[in-house]
Design an enzyme around this catalytic site. Structure first.
Site, PDB file in Angstrom:
ATOM      1  N   ARG A  49      77.242-131.365  43.153  1.00  0.00           N
ATOM      2  CA  ARG A  49      78.069-131.859  44.250  1.00  0.00           C
ATOM      3  C   ARG A  49      78.103-130.799  45.348  1.00  0.00           C
ATOM      4  O   ARG A  49      77.819-129.626  45.098  1.00  0.00           O
ATOM      5  CB  ARG A  49      79.487-132.164  43.769  1.00  0.00           C
ATOM      6  N   LYS A  96      84.065-131.243  38.711  1.00  0.00           N
ATOM      7  CA  LYS A  96      85.043-132.316  38.782  1.00  0.00           C
ATOM      8  C   LYS A  96      85.661-132.541  37.403  1.00  0.00           C
ATOM      9  O   LYS A  96      84.966-132.636  36.404  1.00  0.00           O
ATOM     10  CB  LYS A  96      84.370-133.601  39.274  1.00  0.00           C
ATOM     11  N   HIS A 127      75.994-135.933  49.552  1.00  0.00           N
ATOM     12  CA  HIS A 127      76.080-136.753  48.350  1.00  0.00           C
ATOM     13  C   HIS A 127      74.895-137.703  48.240  1.00  0.00           C
ATOM     14  O   HIS A 127      74.534-138.135  47.137  1.00  0.00           O
ATOM     15  CB  HIS A 127      77.394-137.529  48.327  1.00  0.00           C
ATOM     16  N   ARG A 158      72.405-135.983  46.199  1.00  0.00           N
ATOM     17  CA  ARG A 158      72.765-136.054  44.770  1.00  0.00           C
ATOM     18  C   ARG A 158      72.395-137.423  44.206  1.00  0.00           C
ATOM     19  O   ARG A 158      71.850-137.516  43.094  1.00  0.00           O
ATOM     20  CB  ARG A 158      74.260-135.781  44.616  1.00  0.00           C
ATOM     21  N   HIS A 202      78.971-136.492  34.775  1.00  0.00           N
ATOM     22  CA  HIS A 202      79.778-137.706  34.685  1.00  0.00           C
ATOM     23  C   HIS A 202      80.480-137.765  33.328  1.00  0.00           C
ATOM     24  O   HIS A 202      79.879-137.462  32.300  1.00  0.00           O
ATOM     25  CB  HIS A 202      78.901-138.955  34.836  1.00  0.00           C
ATOM     26  N   TYR A 239      72.894-146.057  39.017  1.00  0.00           N
ATOM     27  CA  TYR A 239      71.593-145.707  39.597  1.00  0.00           C
ATOM     28  C   TYR A 239      70.477-146.607  39.098  1.00  0.00           C
ATOM     29  O   TYR A 239      69.397-146.635  39.694  1.00  0.00           O
ATOM     30  CB  TYR A 239      71.279-144.232  39.318  1.00  0.00           C
TER      31      TYR A 239
END
Length: 336
Positions: A152, A177, A283, A286, A309, A318
């Site tokens: 990120r 995150k 982003h 990414r 994630h 994706y």
């Protein structure tokens, strides 16, 4: 975000006698929980706006009707996105639960705005090559690192020297995150430019130390446990800012990391130069990293770990943007 910027302008308006104490307590609770500075700024801005919208009355005097009216006003008059409305709700929940210590059942009944399901913007590999070729200097290196590692934006900008391992070709992403650490790859093609950047950072740090500065802000309580570690080169940012500034958390003069706004402008300018009309930001790089790994045949679980994630269902989005047409099905027109 435009609405948030507008809302922050109210912070200098008149204040009730109890507001400074309330806002100080909001900040204190946020810092106790180790929330980011950006979260602190967003939450305090929403709390102030909520108070001013309700005639500067103390939140203890307000209830479900005022909260629902405030959130509805954001959507109807402010026309904010669902994510912005949910951020405002999160700030008010934090205010009542953590700061005021009030358990209000009605807060649990407020329905969060439903976020529309959007597919991520993805660049083709050729578009990424063109975009990076139109960039140079530190913005090029940071953009290349984001695309090459899947980090990120803020994970990349907050990268510390000690977390780059050239011998193992990996980067340790700290406090990502959700407060999680993870490992990702370090592209071999970026070894030399990254080593040059570290040499530059070393010179900058040496000058700061000579001037009586050079102490990086350490996360959480490490500064108390290791009082001299902040002056070590390993704790410095890989991409230090051009100038020192005052740290808003403790008021000390330090060198922060590279300004993300500079990168955003460089990406937009490069996209315009090469004729890419998709919205381009860090982003998007990414998203492109994840999609191109899927196209190369890597499994979802591996990509999930590289992206950090929590749930593989987040990574599965994706699969909907693979370069194979809708749902990965070949058009009958192409079968002729």
């Amino acid at each position: 975000m435009e609405y948030m910027q507008q809302s922050e302008c109210v912070t200098d308006l008149g204040k009730t006698p109890q507001e400074p104490r309330l806002m100080d307590e909001v900040r204190r609770k946020i810092r106790v929980k180790h929330y980011s500075l950006r979260t602190e700024q967003a939450y305090t801005a929403w709390v102030r706006r909520f108070i001013l919208t309700n005639g500067k009355r103390h939140p203890r005097e307000l209830g479900a009707e005022e909260v629902e009216r405030f959130l509805s006003g954001l959507a109807v008059q402010g026309q904010v996105a669902a994510s912005t409305q949910n951020q405002a709700l999160s700030a008010l929940l934090f205010l009542y639960r953590e700061v005021l210590g009030i358990k209000l059942p009605w807060m649990q009944q407020i329905v969060r705005a439903k976020r529309p399901r959007r597919l991520p913007v993805v660049l083709s590999q050729d578009e990424v090559r063109q975009l990076l070729a139109a960039m140079d200097g530190r913005p090029w290196l940071i953009a290349s690192l984001i695309y090459g590692t899947g980090m990120r934006l803020m994970e990349c900008l907050r990268l510390r020297v000690k977390d780059v391992d050239f011998s193992r070709n990996e980067i340790l992403v700290r406090d990502g995150k959700g407060g999680k650490d993870r490992r990702t790859m370090l592209p071999r093609s970026l070894h030399e430019p990254l080593l040059r950047e570290l040499d530059r950072a070393r010179l900058v740090h040496a000058r700061d130390v000579a001037d009586g500065f050079g102490e990086a802000r350490l996360p959480h309580a490490l500064a108390r446990k290791y009082p001299h570690a902040g002056r070590e080169f390993g704790w410095q940012f890989v991409f230090p800012s051009a100038n020192r500034s005052i740290d808003p958390l403790d008021g000390r003069e330090r060198r922060h990391h590279f300004d993300d706004a500079i990168l955003s402008r460089a990406l937009k300018r490069a996209g315009t130069t090469v004729g890419i009309f998709k919205p381009i930001g860090a982003h998007v790089l990414r998203h492109s990293f994840a999609t191109h790994l899927l196209e190369a045949g890597y499994d979802l679980r591996t990509i999930q770990e590289l992206l950090g994630h929590s749930d593989v269902s987040t990574t599965m989005i994706y699969t909907h943007v693979l370069n194979r047409g809708g749902a990965g099905v070949m058009s009958p027109l192409d079968r002729r």
